[in-house]
Enzyme design. Structure first.
Site, PDB file in Angstrom:
ATOM      1  N   ASN A  39      49.765  43.713  44.491  1.00  0.00           N
ATOM      2  CA  ASN A  39      48.450  44.297  44.284  1.00  0.00           C
ATOM      3  C   ASN A  39      48.582  45.781  43.946  1.00  0.00           C
ATOM      4  OD1 ASN A  39      49.249  44.394  47.087  1.00  0.00           O
ATOM      5  ND2 ASN A  39      47.162  44.877  47.702  1.00  0.00           N
ATOM      6  N   GLU A  41      45.957  48.989  43.677  1.00  0.00           N
ATOM      7  CA  GLU A  41      44.609  49.489  43.910  1.00  0.00           C
ATOM      8  C   GLU A  41      44.292  50.665  42.997  1.00  0.00           C
ATOM      9  OE1 GLU A  41      44.274  48.307  48.624  1.00  0.00           O
ATOM     10  OE2 GLU A  41      44.520  50.416  48.100  1.00  0.00           O
ATOM     11  N   CYS A  50      44.922  42.153  41.711  1.00  0.00           N
ATOM     12  CA  CYS A  50      45.502  41.340  42.777  1.00  0.00           C
ATOM     13  C   CYS A  50      46.938  40.958  42.428  1.00  0.00           C
ATOM     14  CB  CYS A  50      44.683  40.074  42.976  1.00  0.00           C
ATOM     15  SG  CYS A  50      42.997  40.357  43.548  1.00  0.00           S
ATOM     16  N   GLU A  52      48.349  38.026  42.679  1.00  0.00           N
ATOM     17  CA  GLU A  52      48.381  36.767  41.933  1.00  0.00           C
ATOM     18  C   GLU A  52      48.099  37.002  40.455  1.00  0.00           C
ATOM     19  OE1 GLU A  52      46.614  35.923  46.064  1.00  0.00           O
ATOM     20  OE2 GLU A  52      46.531  37.528  44.581  1.00  0.00           O
ATOM     21  N   CYS A  83      41.897  35.513  46.536  1.00  0.00           N
ATOM     22  CA  CYS A  83      40.456  35.724  46.393  1.00  0.00           C
ATOM     23  C   CYS A  83      39.894  34.678  45.427  1.00  0.00           C
ATOM     24  CB  CYS A  83      40.177  37.134  45.888  1.00  0.00           C
ATOM     25  SG  CYS A  83      40.612  37.401  44.153  1.00  0.00           S
ATOM     26  N   CYS A  86      41.134  34.991  41.792  1.00  0.00           N
ATOM     27  CA  CYS A  86      42.520  34.560  41.601  1.00  0.00           C
ATOM     28  C   CYS A  86      42.670  33.051  41.734  1.00  0.00           C
ATOM     29  CB  CYS A  86      43.449  35.289  42.561  1.00  0.00           C
ATOM     30  SG  CYS A  86      43.718  37.000  42.030  1.00  0.00           S
TER      31      CYS A  86
END
Length: 130
Positions: A39, A41, A50, A52, A83, A86
């Site tokens: 990930n 940010e 993310c 994934e 999430c 994803c």
């Protein structure tokens, strides 16, 4: 390299100055090649990526298009699922029977299928009359 080793290693590269919640993901493409992502940010939270999604982007950039297996790892009390976005991204490139293994850094794991992860998935077939 195993998916667990790849996801564990890439997790350390996560850029998470805001949440401090590092996530690593690795997938094995149908070709057998392993792709990993972490990930990333951004101060404008919705603009992050993310783990994934990063692994999927690496797979597509390399020319592979089908996922054979996925593993996600995070330092959490229980295995952390992808999430919603994803889950849909994984379903775009994986058959419903593909295994998704969710892991914690202290050794807990939970395996499920893409179909378990995202029941009622939206597919291209829903747009057939368009």
């Amino acid at each position: 390299m195993t998916l667990l080793a790849a996801a564990t290693a890439v997790r350390e590269n996560a850029y998470v100055p805001y949440s401090r919640f590092k996530v690593g993901a690795a997938l094995r493409a149908a070709s057998g090649t392993v792709y990993a992502g972490c990930n990333v940010e951004n101060v404008a939270y919705p603009e992050g990526t993310c783990a994934e999604a990063g692994a999927i982007a690496a797979m597509i950039a390399a020319g592979d298009t089908r996922i054979a297996e996925v593993l996600v790892i995070a330092d959490s009390p229980d295995p952390v699922p992808p999430c919603g976005g994803c889950r849909q991204k994984i379903a775009e490139f994986a058959d419903p029977s593909v295994t998704v293994t969710l892991c914690t850094t202290d050794g807990k794991s939970r395996a499920m299928t893409v179909a378990d992860l995202l029941p009622g998935v939206f597919t291209a077939a829903h747009m057939d009359r368009a």
